[in-house]
Design a protein around this motif. Structure first.
Motif, PDB file in Angstrom:
ATOM      1  N   THR A 273       0.866  -0.881  -0.271  1.00  0.00           N
ATOM      2  CA  THR A 273       0.249   0.104   0.411  1.00  0.00           C
ATOM      3  C   THR A 273       0.664   1.216   0.217  1.00  0.00           C
ATOM      4  O   THR A 273       1.944   1.137   0.313  1.00  0.00           O
ATOM      5  CB  THR A 273      -1.295   0.075   1.554  1.00  0.00           C
ATOM      6  N   ASP A 274       0.142   2.391  -0.431  1.00  0.00           N
ATOM      7  CA  ASP A 274       1.321   3.732  -0.287  1.00  0.00           C
ATOM      8  C   ASP A 274       1.285   4.169   1.105  1.00  0.00           C
ATOM      9  O   ASP A 274       2.158   4.896   1.220  1.00  0.00           O
ATOM     10  CB  ASP A 274      -0.396   4.549  -0.551  1.00  0.00           C
ATOM     11  N   GLU A 275       0.335   3.126   1.867  1.00  0.00           N
ATOM     12  CA  GLU A 275       0.704   3.732   3.391  1.00  0.00           C
ATOM     13  C   GLU A 275       2.044   2.840   3.994  1.00  0.00           C
ATOM     14  O   GLU A 275       2.896   3.609   4.461  1.00  0.00           O
ATOM     15  CB  GLU A 275      -0.849   3.454   4.446  1.00  0.00           C
ATOM     16  N   VAL A 276       2.215   2.463   3.464  1.00  0.00           N
ATOM     17  CA  VAL A 276       3.757   1.395   3.506  1.00  0.00           C
ATOM     18  C   VAL A 276       4.727   1.679   3.039  1.00  0.00           C
ATOM     19  O   VAL A 276       5.576   2.621   3.349  1.00  0.00           O
ATOM     20  CB  VAL A 276       3.119   0.284   3.548  1.00  0.00           C
ATOM     21  N   LEU A 277       4.505   2.814   1.538  1.00  0.00           N
ATOM     22  CA  LEU A 277       5.501   2.958   1.464  1.00  0.00           C
ATOM     23  C   LEU A 277       6.393   4.249   1.656  1.00  0.00           C
ATOM     24  O   LEU A 277       6.716   4.957   1.814  1.00  0.00           O
ATOM     25  CB  LEU A 277       5.317   4.092  -0.282  1.00  0.00           C
ATOM     26  N   LEU A 278       4.504   5.245   2.304  1.00  0.00           N
ATOM     27  CA  LEU A 278       5.410   6.404   3.021  1.00  0.00           C
ATOM     28  C   LEU A 278       5.632   6.218   4.535  1.00  0.00           C
ATOM     29  O   LEU A 278       6.211   7.435   4.790  1.00  0.00           O
ATOM     30  CB  LEU A 278       3.344   7.353   2.953  1.00  0.00           C
ATOM     31  N   THR A 279       5.072   5.255   4.782  1.00  0.00           N
ATOM     32  CA  THR A 279       6.135   5.122   6.388  1.00  0.00           C
ATOM     33  C   THR A 279       8.039   4.504   6.192  1.00  0.00           C
ATOM     34  O   THR A 279       8.703   5.141   6.588  1.00  0.00           O
ATOM     35  CB  THR A 279       5.519   3.547   6.831  1.00  0.00           C
ATOM     36  N   ILE A 280       8.093   4.160   4.654  1.00  0.00           N
ATOM     37  CA  ILE A 280      10.128   4.025   4.275  1.00  0.00           C
ATOM     38  C   ILE A 280      10.541   5.467   3.958  1.00  0.00           C
ATOM     39  O   ILE A 280      11.229   5.000   3.973  1.00  0.00           O
ATOM     40  CB  ILE A 280       9.644   3.271   3.097  1.00  0.00           C
ATOM     41  N   LYS A 281       9.639   6.160   3.168  1.00  0.00           N
ATOM     42  CA  LYS A 281       9.890   7.653   2.847  1.00  0.00           C
ATOM     43  C   LYS A 281      10.277   8.430   4.769  1.00  0.00           C
ATOM     44  O   LYS A 281      10.826   9.039   4.797  1.00  0.00           O
ATOM     45  CB  LYS A 281       8.904   8.049   2.632  1.00  0.00           C
TER      46      LYS A 281
END
Length: 471
Positions: A273-281
């Motif tokens: 999900t984008d939520e995972v990607l935003l957490t990585i960022k």
């Protein structure tokens, strides 16, 4: 046959050829000695650490010398036919040791246990016990049966077992990086895959136990953890009013300490999900690297594989990764050549997907039918072997070209690198990985294993970056 083009330029399939042997003896006077080998994925390696922990409490220390062992356990992989053949060959070698050591006991663990238990125990008489992935707590009882002269088996698959309370014994460890299993099993039911049948249904581990294990590892000197699951993106744990998804878990582990680097594997294109990607960022210590298996570039083949996404969806996820994490985010792939009904046009779609994405590296296989899977029951393995091999070689060559492009793009750049140990080729050099999971080799200078250093990359090979410490 199946190959990988990786950061270390190792042209073997990790799912078949990697062997984790105990490299450090942990011997206690008066105890029996366990020799343990693991074949297959990182999940298997993590499971072996659980097994060693359970047996250590039951009076077994570990040895790296087969001839000294009282008990030999082989943790098996069933994902490809070649993997099973390698285990059979290894068991024949180990059985020969019984001539010099008649009291030696031999057991098979893991993914081959359920399907081949009868052959191993009764028909071929190669082993004394067979234990499935969810029955490791029963090992002490099963060994008592074996010592009493009986054959022992437990391949029961659980809907609850996660081994959350078992502190793994770190085997074959560099003392810097460690695996943490966050979930077990799989619900995806890809038509080619045996995992749901060998590891059972998906269940997630208590989030607090994961954070505690990562915290203990950091306090013990480890600088990197890799969160493992068949599909980490579907991690979901809840108790009372507390609910934790994978993005939440990533954040909890990242917050342990800025110097604890966090990786994860494996992601599923339908779930990341984008939520995972935003957490990585958001967190610098969560690595900017994602392993995102594609399996094919053809929507027709993806449907036959029951991957539950199509080519456009996959490309959409790649675009989200690039948009949120940037063009420098490392992305790797899995590809299967020659799946059922794959035409030359389907194969060309796989190659064109690779051209569109330009993966950093990948794990590549030709299709090997596994008994009991939906593909084996409902589809005909109709692509000739020579065609599979030719298509696989074309995929491999394409990935080699792309890996070279990606490595050359890193030349002239500065990276933060975690030193994992000496280079394989020279004790004068250290090696370690950068944020994008690329291996970098550089002169040692005054650095030490486990240090973070800034490395300027001044050249590369097809699989490795070469640089020097600066600052």
């Amino acid at each position: 046959m199946s190959l990988v083009v990786s950061p270390m330029d190792v042209n073997v399939d990790k799912a078949e050829l990697d062997i984790a042997r105990i490299v450090e003896n942990f011997e206690v006077p008066g105890t029996k000695k366990l020799y343990l080998e693991s074949y297959g994925c990182q999940m298997n390696f993590a499971d072996s650490e659980v097994v060693a922990s359970i047996l250590r409490k039951s009076g077994y220390s570990t040895t790296k010398i087969l001839a000294e062992a009282d008990l030999v356990l082989i943790n098996t992989c069933a994902i490809r036919e070649n993997a099973e053949q390698k285990v059979r060959s290894r068991l024949k070698v180990i059985n020969a040791s019984k001539k010099d050591n008649p009291k030696l006991k031999i057991g098979v663990l893991g993914c081959m246990a359920e399907r081949l238990k009868q052959q191993f125990l009764e028909e071929e008489k190669m082993v004394d016990l067979v234990v499935g992935p969810d029955a490791y707590r029963d090992l002490p009882n099963l060994l008592e049966e074996v010592e009493a002269g009986y054959k022992a088996v437990n391949v029961f698959l659980s809907r609850e077992e996660t081994y959350a309370d078992v502190a793994p014994v770190r085997l074959d460890s560099n003392g810097v990086s460690a695996f943490i299993s966050i979930m077990r099993g799989c619900d995806n039911m890809c038509s080619f895959c045996v995992v749901p049948y060998t590891r059972g249904r998906e269940r997630s581990r208590d989030a607090h136990s994961i954070v505690n294990e990562a915290t203990d590892l950091f306090k013990s000197g480890y600088k990197e953890v890799t969160l493992l699951g068949q599909n980490v993106d579907s991690y979901k744990w809840e108790k009372n009013e507390e609910k934790v998804n994978f993005a939440n878990l990533l954040e909890k582990v990242a917050l342990i300490h800025p110097d604890l680097r966090v990786r994860f594997s494996t992601s599923h294109p339908k779930d990341i999900t984008d939520e995972v990607l935003l957490t990585i960022k958001k967190y610098e210590n969560i690595c900017n690297y994602i392993h995102l298996p594609a399996q094919s570039g053809s929507s027709k083949i993806l449907a036959l594989m029951n991957r539950t996404y199509d080519r456009e969806w996959y490309i959409g996820r790649i675009k989200s990764i690039r948009n949120i994490l940037g063009e420098d985010c490392g992305i790797s792939q899995d590809m299967i050549a020659g799946f059922c009904q794959e035409t030359e046009e389907d194969h060309q779609e796989t190659l064109s997907l690779m051209d569109e994405v330009v993966f950093d590296y990948g794990y590549m296989f030709y299709y090997s039918e596994r008994p009991g899977t939906p593909a084996a029951k409902k589809l005909v393995d109709d692509v000739p072997l020579e065609v599979k091999k030719r298509r696989l070689n074309e995929i491999i060559e394409k990935q080699r070209e792309h890996s070279k492009i990606k490595n050359e793009a890193s030349v002239g750049k500065l990276f933060k690198v975690l030193i994992e140990g000496e280079s394989r080729k020279s004790s004068l050099d250290f090696s370690g990985r950068n944020d994008q999971n690329k291996m970098i080799v550089f002169p040692r200078k005054n650095a030490s294993k486990g240090d973070y250093v800034s490395v300027f990359v001044n050249s590369c090979t097809g699989g490795t970056l070469i640089g020097e410490i600066v600052g």
